[in-house]
Scaffold this active site. Sequence first.
Site, PDB file in Angstrom:
ATOM      1  N   ASP A 200       0.961  -1.287  -0.062  1.00 36.41           N
ATOM      2  CA  ASP A 200      -0.025  -0.012   0.141  1.00 36.41           C
ATOM      3  C   ASP A 200       0.792   1.195   0.117  1.00 36.41           C
ATOM      4  OD1 ASP A 200      -2.124  -1.780   0.001  1.00 36.41           O
ATOM      5  OD2 ASP A 200      -2.062  -1.522   2.375  1.00 36.41           O
TER       6      ASP A 200
ATOM      7  N   GLU B  22     -11.147   1.189  -3.839  1.00 32.87           N
ATOM      8  CA  GLU B  22     -10.514   1.425  -2.776  1.00 32.87           C
ATOM      9  C   GLU B  22      -9.479   2.302  -2.865  1.00 32.87           C
ATOM     10  OE1 GLU B  22     -10.052  -2.330  -0.464  1.00 32.87           O
ATOM     11  OE2 GLU B  22      -8.807  -2.891  -2.228  1.00 32.87           O
TER      12      GLU B  22
END
Length: 480
Positions: A16, A185
Amino acid sequence: MSASFADPVLPGFRPDPSVCRVGADYYLTTSTFEWFPGLPVFHSRDLVNWRRLGSALDRPSQLDLDGCEPSRGLFAPTIRHHDGVFHLVCTLMDGRGHFVVTATDPAGPWSEPQWLEGEGFDPSLFFDDGPDGDGRAWFTAARALDEAAGRTEIWMREYLPRERRLTGPEYVLWSGSRPGARWSEAPHLYRVDGGYLLLTAEGGTDVDHSVVAARAGRVTGPYEGAPGNPVLPPATGPVTCTGHADLVQTPDGDWRAVLLGVRPGSAIGRETFLARVAWSDGWPVFTPVPHTSPRLPVHDGFAALSPDWSALRTPRAPFWTTGDGLLLQLRPERLGERSAPSLLVRPQEHPDCDVSTELHFTPVAPGEQAGLAVVIDDDAHLLLLRDAEGLSLHRGPDVLARVPLSPGPVRLGVRIRGFGHTFVHAAPDGAWRDLATVEATFLTPLFTSVQLGLYATSNGRPSTSRARFAWFDLTYPQRS
């Protein structure tokens, strides 16, 4: 996208990624989930070679991970710079939710968290301070509408950077590139060619992971998806699961993206990769940056504790000392519980590696153990431990192999080749002896990755014993 990704620019447990640039300097952070310290901060001048500066959450007062479940904790941070201040937003899952920490120096110290309103995960910040912007700042995040079906939406509110709080109405920007889209997302907003670009991930963080783009004339929308979505489709080949991208513009005006990907065939999990970004009809086109990451051996004599080491959950007080090797206090906490045991680990960065240490430890009470650890989380780990009966290899509560040991120091090691783990031992001046080989396919990560380290426990009883690890070595077999 026709080319394949090469080596990661940040190998090992680096999922991420988020990046920002200040002048000629780039700063990057990644998720850390249940591991402490939280949210590492890296620096680079070329987006390929990175140096760790420290962590944004390095004090127990900033981060309460008590009882944190595996693969929960800190999800998907975003780092941005505005008006001389770094802002880093993240979500503490199963905790108080979204928060922001700030610093004028990315090496720290960072502030105590300021908690922000709103549901969901994967928060981001956008400062509309370009030549055509209005100077306002915006907070975006994803939230689940139907978790079982993976249905989510992207929402946004105005962010006041000086007060570090949200204000004004909420806007729903996006719910996926098509009806039935799963796990929209990781939203990031950018100002591109006078308009607003929304970049999201889609498909979940496994093999269907992709990057989706949408744009609008106003920051509040409505947003129109790219005709060719996803702009980065699910990857096949030596690197899979690519997605969760964050864009940055170079001083020369070129665009790059950092994103996560997975090299299948081992338990390393999600790492940080780099792509060039070109533009076609106003939409981003991703091309991997080819490079070969050097495999540098590690020899740690523990003059001090390197920032590369992490603890499981929040240690309320140090259980280690350095200077004469690494001394770990034996404490009642143990792996397999939702506790903070005497465990220090660092990420496995390549599928094939050799790990070794020299242990000085004499058990003086039943249950006292210390040794080498290969860990994903509480539930998935392998431990090579010295105890009163000798040396034993453990998978959770099961003992896989055991051998007697003479008193005195012992070297412990593991040869890792993909999922194959061969555990070895030796006298300080002797040859290595194999103990057992485990095909550790059960070390399959969800959000985290395999980490390698050192462990000591008194298994539920008070103890004043300590285990000394003289050094820790991590080396790599020569590439063919």
